[in-house]
Enzyme design. Sequence first.
Site, mmCIF file in Angstrom:
data_model
loop_
_atom_site.group_PDB
_atom_site.id
_atom_site.type_symbol
_atom_site.label_atom_id
_atom_site.label_comp_id
_atom_site.label_asym_id
_atom_site.label_seq_id
_atom_site.Cartn_x
_atom_site.Cartn_y
_atom_site.Cartn_z
ATOM 1 N N ILE A 188 -17.472 -33.850 19.123
ATOM 2 C CA ILE A 188 -18.337 -32.751 19.017
ATOM 3 C C ILE A 188 -17.617 -32.433 21.226
ATOM 4 C CG2 ILE A 188 -21.113 -31.937 19.174
ATOM 5 C CD1 ILE A 188 -19.422 -32.182 16.416
ATOM 6 N N GLU A 240 -1.995 -48.231 30.257
ATOM 7 C CA GLU A 240 -2.200 -48.387 29.209
ATOM 8 C C GLU A 240 -1.858 -49.778 28.393
ATOM 9 O OE1 GLU A 240 -4.426 -48.161 25.916
ATOM 10 O OE2 GLU A 240 -5.329 -46.592 27.452
ATOM 11 N N HIS A 271 -20.857 -31.375 23.390
ATOM 12 C CA HIS A 271 -22.441 -31.010 23.495
ATOM 13 C C HIS A 271 -22.139 -29.935 24.703
ATOM 14 C CE1 HIS A 271 -23.272 -34.564 20.947
ATOM 15 N NE2 HIS A 271 -22.420 -34.882 21.927
#
Length: 478
Positions: free
Chosen positions: A47, A31, A49
């Site tokens: 969210i 990273e 979905h």
Amino acid sequence: MYDVIIIGAGVSGCACAREISRYQIKACVIEKDEDVCSGTSKANSGIVHAGYDAPLGSLMAELNVQGNEMMGALAKELDFPFQRNGSLVVCFHEEELPNLYDLYEKGLKNNVKELQILNKKELRLKEPNISENAVAALFAPSGGIVCPFELNIALAENAYTNGVEFKFNTKVRNIFKKNDRWAVETNRGMIETQYVVNAAGVYADLFHNKVSEKKIHITPRRGEYCLMDKTEGGTVKSTIFQLPNQYGKGVLVTPTVHGNLLVGPTAIDIDDKEGTDTTREGLERLLNQAGKSVNHLSGRKIITSFAGLRAHEEKHEFIIEEVKDAKGFIDVAGIESPGLSSSPAIGVRVADILKSEMNLKPNPDYIGHRKGILDPQKLSKDVRNELIKNNPSYGTIICRCEMITEGEIIDAIRRPLGARTLDGIKRRTRAGMGRCQAGFCMPKTMEILARELKESSLQITKNRNESIILTNRNKEQA
């Protein structure tokens, strides 16, 4: 020498890391930033979905529904907050009703369960603050909300516990074949590996194009958000969408798992892969658009704004496969929305590719569960008093907005892949995420970080190494 190197410690990379840790394998996540969840994964709507609007027959549709179905069990295994609050796609004009029914039919073909069309009366019973102009809505009970930080961190911690290494502040400069292995050149030296998993978000095209003649292009799509105070968290119970357009699902209004109200995102294609600045025009557009869906939204209740970048691939499709002309190089590219929702399934898919290629054997020491940071506010009064008696740091409030204790901050630093920066503390505990946005708690949090890391407070950063908070002292310490 590794069996697998994963580039990127976002939610996709960490989901892959967690899944391959089920097997006997030497793996490492690289990273470029100082912590997990530092790129696209840290700035999104959180969210989960339902999957009704993903293109029919696409990998995106398949993994969205699979990831959604996996999220509940995963939240229990890894102890992060997740709620199935349901989602609503609102239609405001009678002439657009056919489009709403088309979305309903698409959802059925995508295997989304329990979809319903609500009329105006049913919609207002479910959401009293919905706009008077709403005429109908598609309701998806399987839609949910999650804390994106805690999901990402939980996946990483569990992978680490099961033997996956993590190298932070390690930027990939080049990738090339060296004999029958991949050589990954970084700012910290050369690393060799048999397989590379390219989960680099908006940078995934750069690494893919270094190894393949068939080029891909990823456009950073900036999305701006407004986060409102917890006094507004009850404005809606469901996640409220408008009918999708060419740029996605439009501006949403949603409660968060921590009780705030979130509005966003905008969708602006840019060239800068680090372009996470917000604009006055964008934020004004957000409130105007959101006000078409929900009543009683006030800019006076905004406590912060932020922007994230989505990795938009030209064909609007996930690319998850071994590159045909670069054996051993596996793309996890073009992971834009619904990438967070799909992440558990993305991890499984990549692990299956590696399992079939490498003939992997199960890890006999694999631990499939993880316990998150203790939240004293969820304890009974008697249990909390006993906790404070045994560990007084849980009786010292550091962040008054979110009521975060010193004990929680210490836990965030000492646990696997613990926090090393102010943002690392914030993402793990929410210290600094409240109404004052760290105005009061930052100095004390810095003191705790410096003490636990045995560093000078002058070395404590907000996030990356260049984000120093203090530059010098007015007087020497005694």
